[in-house]
Design a protein around this motif. Structure first.
Motif, mmCIF file in Angstrom:
data_model
loop_
_atom_site.group_PDB
_atom_site.id
_atom_site.type_symbol
_atom_site.label_atom_id
_atom_site.label_comp_id
_atom_site.label_asym_id
_atom_site.label_seq_id
_atom_site.Cartn_x
_atom_site.Cartn_y
_atom_site.Cartn_z
ATOM 1 N N THR A 60 0.754 -1.143 0.074
ATOM 2 C CA THR A 60 0.035 0.033 -0.095
ATOM 3 C C THR A 60 0.795 1.260 0.083
ATOM 4 N N SER A 117 -1.313 10.161 -2.269
ATOM 5 C CA SER A 117 -2.333 9.265 -2.801
ATOM 6 C C SER A 117 -2.246 9.364 -4.271
ATOM 7 N N ARG A 151 0.211 7.027 -5.635
ATOM 8 C CA ARG A 151 -0.463 5.444 -5.589
ATOM 9 C C ARG A 151 -1.417 5.304 -6.804
ATOM 10 N N SER A 152 -2.310 6.343 -6.817
ATOM 11 C CA SER A 152 -3.406 6.234 -7.549
ATOM 12 C C SER A 152 -3.321 6.566 -9.066
ATOM 13 N N VAL A 153 -2.179 7.078 -9.514
ATOM 14 C CA VAL A 153 -1.793 7.639 -10.825
ATOM 15 C C VAL A 153 -0.517 7.033 -11.486
#
Length: 228
Positions: A73, A79, A82-84
């Motif tokens: 994670t 964030s 992590r998301s893109v």
């Protein structure tokens, strides 16, 4: 309130924060050498920078062995990262080769007239045909292995791996992805001259640090209610 789990991971957060600060310092040293023309110091700086990346993945490996799911994670990352940007808890290895092509193309266009006159700079805009061919070969092998790793991760996510084996398999996939990331970095740098490698590592650090800072700024803005 900080949970016991978060408290246990505080040294990890501190390590990655310090690692990023040290990367920024190495980037500054590389840029200074390029700017001043002190190229004799570049081989040592390049070696130190590669070793710095290796220290990141060694620490990641230790964390993955102790808690693969938590390591996957990447709680120390923003964030946005992590998301893109992230592929299996980190940059996709092929991103480095795309970055190299982008930096090389930009410099090549800027010095095209000189190159046509036979004036060579020795920088990333002046890659030889042999270098281009070998970089393309690294990219081909990298993409093939990315696909294999991605397929294995897909089997885990789709429940094709027995539940008792999932945690260990996540750790194995992360380890393989990190090894490919590091192998790609070493492979590309090994094909470049000192000036070219320094320029490439500066660009890689800019990407790493710039994306992190932008992601953190977005999170700070969201907490202040500026972004949704």
């Amino acid at each position: 309130m900080e949970s016991e789990s978060d408290s246990e991971w505080e040294p990890t957060f501190s390590f990655f924060h310090l690692w990023l600060q040290q990367l920024r310092s190495l980037r500054h040293e590389l840029r200074a050498c390029l700017y001043t023309g002190n190229h004799t110091a570049l081989p040592s700086l390049i070696t130190r920078t590669i070793a710095h990346y290796e220290s990141y993945y060694r620490t990641r490996s230790d964390l993955t062995r102790s808690d693969p799911v938590k390591a996957f994670t990447t709680p120390w990352a923003s964030s946005l990262e992590r998301s893109v940007a992230y592929w299996i808890a980190g940059w996709r290895p092929n991103t480095l080769i795309h970055l190299l092509h982008s930096e090389s193309g930009r410099r090549f266009e800027a010095q095209l007239e000189d190159l046509l006159l036979g004036v060579h700079s020795g920088d990333l805009g002046d890659l030889s045909p042999v270098q281009v061919s070998r970089i393309d070969e690294i990219q081909r092998r990298t993409v093939e292995e990315e696909d294999e790793i991605g397929e294995e991760m897909g089997r885990i996510q789709e429940g094709e791996v027995h539940l008792d084996l999932v945690v260990g398999r996540i750790g194995w996939v992360m380890g393989r992805a990190d090894e490919l990331r590091m192998r790609t970095l070493r492979g590309v740098v090994g094909l470049l001259g000192s000036v070219q490698a320094a320029e490439f590592l500066v660009a890689a650090a800019d990407l790493e640090y710039g994306f992190r800072e932008y992601g953190l700024e977005r999170e700070r803005g969201r907490r202040r209610g500026f972004w949704v």
